[in-house]
Design a protein around this motif. Sequence first.
Motif, PDB file in Angstrom:
ATOM      1  N   VAL A 119     -60.850  64.598 -96.121  1.00 36.92           N
ATOM      2  CA  VAL A 119     -60.283  63.285 -96.413  1.00 36.92           C
ATOM      3  C   VAL A 119     -59.332  63.370 -97.604  1.00 36.92           C
ATOM      4  N   GLY A 120     -58.067  63.080 -97.379  1.00 35.06           N
ATOM      5  CA  GLY A 120     -57.116  62.997 -98.483  1.00 35.06           C
ATOM      6  C   GLY A 120     -57.420  61.779 -99.333  1.00 35.06           C
ATOM      7  N   ASP A 121     -56.948  61.782-100.590  1.00 34.98           N
ATOM      8  CA  ASP A 121     -57.229  60.624-101.451  1.00 34.98           C
ATOM      9  C   ASP A 121     -56.573  59.366-100.895  1.00 34.98           C
TER      10      ASP A 121
ATOM     11  N   ALA B 205     -55.059  75.846-104.196  1.00 37.29           N
ATOM     12  CA  ALA B 205     -54.148  75.333-103.172  1.00 37.29           C
ATOM     13  C   ALA B 205     -54.974  74.744-102.033  1.00 37.29           C
ATOM     14  N   GLN B 206     -54.376  73.785-101.350  1.00 42.95           N
ATOM     15  CA  GLN B 206     -55.064  73.178-100.197  1.00 42.95           C
ATOM     16  C   GLN B 206     -55.368  74.224 -99.122  1.00 42.95           C
ATOM     17  N   THR B 207     -54.458  75.198 -98.958  1.00 41.68           N
ATOM     18  CA  THR B 207     -54.683  76.209 -97.915  1.00 41.68           C
ATOM     19  C   THR B 207     -55.957  77.012 -98.204  1.00 41.68           C
TER      20      THR B 207
ATOM     21  N   LEU C 180     -58.775  56.063 -99.776  1.00 46.23           N
ATOM     22  CA  LEU C 180     -58.574  54.720-100.325  1.00 46.23           C
ATOM     23  C   LEU C 180     -58.299  53.709 -99.223  1.00 46.23           C
ATOM     24  N   MET C 181     -57.722  54.194 -98.121  1.00 43.62           N
ATOM     25  CA  MET C 181     -57.413  53.270 -97.038  1.00 43.62           C
ATOM     26  C   MET C 181     -58.666  52.862 -96.281  1.00 43.62           C
ATOM     27  N   MET C 182     -59.548  53.800 -96.011  1.00 45.69           N
ATOM     28  CA  MET C 182     -60.776  53.402 -95.321  1.00 45.69           C
ATOM     29  C   MET C 182     -61.906  54.403 -95.480  1.00 45.69           C
TER      30      MET C 182
ATOM     31  N   ALA D 263     -56.758  63.682 -89.739  1.00 41.82           N
ATOM     32  CA  ALA D 263     -55.853  62.823 -88.982  1.00 41.82           C
ATOM     33  C   ALA D 263     -54.473  62.674 -89.607  1.00 41.82           C
ATOM     34  N   ALA D 264     -54.385  62.585 -90.931  1.00 44.76           N
ATOM     35  CA  ALA D 264     -53.083  62.249 -91.507  1.00 44.76           C
ATOM     36  C   ALA D 264     -52.911  62.898 -92.870  1.00 44.76           C
ATOM     37  N   GLY D 265     -51.653  63.010 -93.287  1.00 40.23           N
ATOM     38  CA  GLY D 265     -51.344  63.606 -94.575  1.00 40.23           C
ATOM     39  C   GLY D 265     -50.817  65.016 -94.380  1.00 40.23           C
ATOM     40  N   SER D 266     -51.001  65.845 -95.415  1.00 34.26           N
ATOM     41  CA  SER D 266     -50.492  67.211 -95.327  1.00 34.26           C
ATOM     42  C   SER D 266     -51.476  68.123 -94.601  1.00 34.26           C
ATOM     43  N   MET D 267     -52.715  67.679 -94.430  1.00 40.56           N
ATOM     44  CA  MET D 267     -53.703  68.588 -93.842  1.00 40.56           C
ATOM     45  C   MET D 267     -53.515  68.864 -92.349  1.00 40.56           C
TER      46      MET D 267
ATOM     47  N   GLN E 168     -58.513  65.589-103.504  1.00 41.08           N
ATOM     48  CA  GLN E 168     -57.799  64.727-104.451  1.00 41.08           C
ATOM     49  C   GLN E 168     -56.534  65.432-104.920  1.00 41.08           C
ATOM     50  N   ASN E 169     -55.381  64.842-104.621  1.00 39.88           N
ATOM     51  CA  ASN E 169     -54.125  65.399-105.157  1.00 39.88           C
ATOM     52  C   ASN E 169     -53.232  64.282-105.694  1.00 39.88           C
ATOM     53  N   HIS E 170     -53.854  63.148-105.977  1.00 35.43           N
ATOM     54  CA  HIS E 170     -53.183  62.029-106.649  1.00 35.43           C
ATOM     55  C   HIS E 170     -51.929  61.547-105.923  1.00 35.43           C
ATOM     56  N   GLY E 171     -52.097  61.326-104.641  1.00 40.76           N
ATOM     57  CA  GLY E 171     -50.991  60.735-103.892  1.00 40.76           C
ATOM     58  C   GLY E 171     -50.758  61.431-102.570  1.00 40.76           C
ATOM     59  N   PHE E 172     -49.541  61.340-102.101  1.00 40.34           N
ATOM     60  CA  PHE E 172     -49.182  61.821-100.768  1.00 40.34           C
ATOM     61  C   PHE E 172     -48.501  63.187-100.866  1.00 40.34           C
ATOM     62  N   ALA E 173     -49.273  64.263-100.788  1.00 38.30           N
ATOM     63  CA  ALA E 173     -48.644  65.588-100.778  1.00 38.30           C
ATOM     64  C   ALA E 173     -47.680  65.675 -99.604  1.00 38.30           C
ATOM     65  N   SER E 174     -48.093  65.142 -98.472  1.00 40.63           N
ATOM     66  CA  SER E 174     -47.322  65.221 -97.235  1.00 40.63           C
ATOM     67  C   SER E 174     -45.985  64.511 -97.353  1.00 40.63           C
ATOM     68  N   ILE E 175     -46.056  63.220 -97.570  1.00 45.18           N
ATOM     69  CA  ILE E 175     -44.827  62.433 -97.590  1.00 45.18           C
ATOM     70  C   ILE E 175     -44.017  62.773 -98.841  1.00 45.18           C
ATOM     71  N   GLY E 176     -44.696  63.229 -99.883  1.00 48.22           N
ATOM     72  CA  GLY E 176     -43.987  63.682-101.078  1.00 48.22           C
ATOM     73  C   GLY E 176     -43.101  64.880-100.744  1.00 48.22           C
TER      74      GLY E 176
ATOM     75  N   TYR F  54     -51.761  59.386 -83.082  1.00 50.75           N
ATOM     76  CA  TYR F  54     -51.436  58.197 -83.883  1.00 50.75           C
ATOM     77  C   TYR F  54     -51.428  58.544 -85.367  1.00 50.75           C
ATOM     78  N   SER F  55     -51.989  59.712 -85.692  1.00 50.61           N
ATOM     79  CA  SER F  55     -52.053  60.214 -87.076  1.00 50.61           C
ATOM     80  C   SER F  55     -52.350  59.088 -88.051  1.00 50.61           C
ATOM     81  N   CYS F  56     -53.522  58.538 -87.891  1.00 54.80           N
ATOM     82  CA  CYS F  56     -53.848  57.301 -88.606  1.00 54.80           C
ATOM     83  C   CYS F  56     -54.699  57.587 -89.838  1.00 54.80           C
ATOM     84  N   MET F  57     -54.133  57.327 -91.015  1.00 57.58           N
ATOM     85  CA  MET F  57     -54.937  57.431 -92.238  1.00 57.58           C
ATOM     86  C   MET F  57     -56.153  56.530 -92.094  1.00 57.58           C
ATOM     87  N   GLY F  58     -57.303  57.036 -92.432  1.00 51.91           N
ATOM     88  CA  GLY F  58     -58.521  56.256 -92.318  1.00 51.91           C
ATOM     89  C   GLY F  58     -59.351  56.624 -91.101  1.00 51.91           C
TER      90      GLY F  58
HETATM   91  C1  TPP Z   1     -52.329  54.031 -91.607  1.00 51.44           C
HETATM   92  C2  TPP Z   1     -51.211  54.921 -92.040  1.00 51.44           C
HETATM   93  N1  TPP Z   1     -50.303  54.479 -92.928  1.00 51.44           N
HETATM   94  C3  TPP Z   1     -49.283  55.272 -93.302  1.00 51.44           C
HETATM   95  C4  TPP Z   1     -49.140  56.519 -92.787  1.00 51.44           C
HETATM   96  C5  TPP Z   1     -47.972  57.390 -93.241  1.00 51.44           C
HETATM   97  N2  TPP Z   1     -48.493  58.519 -94.021  1.00 51.44           N
HETATM   98  C6  TPP Z   1     -48.669  59.721 -93.444  1.00 51.44           C
HETATM   99  S1  TPP Z   1     -49.362  60.800 -94.485  1.00 51.44           S
HETATM  100  C7  TPP Z   1     -49.455  59.683 -95.732  1.00 51.44           C
HETATM  101  C8  TPP Z   1     -50.076  60.052 -97.041  1.00 51.44           C
HETATM  102  C9  TPP Z   1     -51.480  60.570 -96.918  1.00 51.44           C
HETATM  103  O1  TPP Z   1     -52.029  60.763 -98.197  1.00 51.44           O
HETATM  104  P1  TPP Z   1     -53.349  61.580 -98.393  1.00 51.44           P
HETATM  105  O2  TPP Z   1     -54.399  61.080 -97.474  1.00 51.44           O
HETATM  106  O3  TPP Z   1     -53.680  61.618 -99.838  1.00 51.44           O
HETATM  107  O4  TPP Z   1     -52.978  63.039 -97.868  1.00 51.44           O
HETATM  108  P2  TPP Z   1     -51.955  64.100 -98.517  1.00 51.44           P
HETATM  109  O5  TPP Z   1     -50.598  63.765 -98.024  1.00 51.44           O
HETATM  110  O6  TPP Z   1     -52.048  64.033 -99.994  1.00 51.44           O
HETATM  111  O7  TPP Z   1     -52.415  65.390 -97.941  1.00 51.44           O
HETATM  112  C10 TPP Z   1     -48.898  58.477 -95.335  1.00 51.44           C
HETATM  113  C11 TPP Z   1     -48.790  57.296 -96.198  1.00 51.44           C
HETATM  114  C12 TPP Z   1     -50.117  56.936 -91.841  1.00 51.44           C
HETATM  115  N3  TPP Z   1     -50.059  58.120 -91.248  1.00 51.44           N
HETATM  116  N4  TPP Z   1     -51.146  56.130 -91.501  1.00 51.44           N
END
Ligand code: TPP
Length: 620
Positions: free
Chosen positions: A461-463, A388-390, A467-469, A409-413, A489-497, A435-439
């Motif tokens: 760093v989430g996957d 688990a991520q935790t 991939l974004m930066m 910065a962003a995702g489920s973490m 690596q969890n093959h996508g967006f755990a958070s937004i999923g 700003y919770s900015c991926m990348g």
């Molecule tokens: C630049 C940017 N685009 C879109 C979002 C919206 N968003 C928040 S979390 C997320 C998914 C992040 O995926 P990942 O880095 O794999 O983390 P996980 O959710 O799997 O933990 C998205 C698309 C954002 N925060 N920043």
Amino acid sequence: MTRLTVAQALVKFLANQYSERDGVEQRLIPGTFGIFGHGNVAGVGQALLEVADSGEMPYHLARNEQGMVHAAVGFSRMRNRLQALACTASIGPGSTNMLTGAALATTNRIPVLLLPSDVFATRVASPVLQELEQPYGYDVSVNDAFRPLSKFFDRVWRPEQLPAALLGAMRVLTDPAETGAVTIALPQDVQAEAFDWPEELFAKRVWHIARPVPEPAALERAAAIIRSAQRPLLVAGGGVHYSEATEALRAFAEATGIPVGDTQAGKGALLWDHPQAVGGVGSTGSPVANALARDADVVIGVGTRYSDFTTASRTAFQHPGVRFVNLNVAGFDAAKHAGEMLVADAREGLDALRGALDGYRAPVTWDATDWNRVVDEAFHLGHQPLPAQTEVLGALNEEMDARDVVVQAAGSMPGDLQMLWRARDAKQYHVEYAYSCMGYEIAGALGIKMAAPDREVFALVGDGSYLMMSSEIVTAVSEGIKLNLVIVQNHGFASIGALSESLGSQRFGTNYRYRDPATGMLSGDKLPVDLAANAESLGAKVIRVKTIEEFRAAIATARASDVTTAIHIETDPLAPVPSSESWWDVPVSEVAALDSTQQARKAYEVHKRDQKPLIGGTQP
Ligand SMILES: Cc1ncc(C[n+]2csc(CCOP(=O)(O)OP(=O)(O)O)c2C)c(N)n1
Ligand SMILES: [Mg+2]
């Protein structure tokens, strides 16, 4: 008089600016990030070359303009806003690539100096390569997009305008109430134009970073409200760090007995094992802090902007007569929730409040035993077959040195970190969640390491983020700036999923998978993406791990290494996470054909009943 180009004068000026606080003086702009193009190579680029071997203005070649602004933000936040980096970019896309960074800096109230290049002031060659033309206004350029994102903006159309622009820019960079992205747009031709500058422009200048003291009457009003409190709660935001007020906060908490919750930017303001530290407040907070928030009659916000995550979208504070006392250096933030405004530096304000509250003890009690057990369990879940991520966060929290820094910065973490992380040093936790900015993660980590070379920096760093930066890995490798990366690596967006599922949208479009021809959806097999190989190809040393035991060992190996090292681990995006017992307002479709959406809408409407457009505001 000194005859120099506008760009040479700019660089010479910046090299002579200093900041001072508490008697400590340092270079205000100790370096410049950049990427050259035709808009700046012969202007600012030439000026930087002239001083390249003097140490006056170290130059760092970034790989992505957005990334270099993130790095500058990471740097300045780590230096508690006492220093900032400049960022030079070419015209057009080079400059607009910095827009996201500008917004991030301003949202986080972190100083960065942006130097986008601009179209010819003379327009003699217009339209130049990468110039956007607007038929309604020949003086419009893409750099106008910086205006709403910056706390200061000027465009130097004429050399004579430079001195005033520079002074204005330095003032805003060093004003704790106003700071954020500061932009000086530099037309390509003006950068190279010579002018006779007064010598005084290049004299050493010290910008004193103020510690405004509270107005006596405001202090009295604030103290009277706190004295009346039966169940007060203090919410510590990023301002506590920037003001270096962590000791003052501890002294305040110990003198008054008031429990201290924190925000994403404030975590570590009071270390986790202090008996009065109750964890995060709000949507991703701890149930302990959230229970205290729910019943609090007085909320003392220190250096917080009260984002929706902190207020749980204005549902966190349910006491009908709740009042706010807001200690903030910016009146803008102090006025929120109809608070009693204590406009002052956090350290000065906390010390003054402690004095004014002499003899007061908060009668409030709480018990964190159960919650601490829940966190221990989440950290040691033993989840199978993938961890688990935790558990990844727990292992990192336990294996890292107190002085190491974790970056996210962003995702489920960010949510899991805010809820679970046990900060053992004030600067250990660096999550960009305004700003919770991926990348941000890798680029931000680069700036953090530059600001604190004596600390190990771990970017999680989430996957999706990777991939974004991930481009600033190359900058780190080329500069010999050692980073530790943990690629989750969890093959996508755990958070937004998870969010999508909770809102009745069935994780639609949140998995990185092949399109399945049968369903037409992205629900096919996992993709053959190998981010470890990718990081390796960019110059990082790579350790691939499968289990938490291997991960723990890899952390030690990475720490001991002197080159940038990436640890790659796959986790289960569906593994359980403890509940914050809180809410976050994300609107669900009011009408829908899908039953899942209709059910989610019903639940949404129940939560909406707890939301108040105005939380505070009760008059005594
Ligand atoms: C630049 C940017 N685009 C879109 C979002 C919206 N968003 C928040 S979390 C997320 C998914 C992040 O995926 P990942 O880095 O794999 O983390 P996980 O959710 O799997 O933990 C998205 C698309 C954002 N925060 N920043
Ligand atoms: Mg992911």
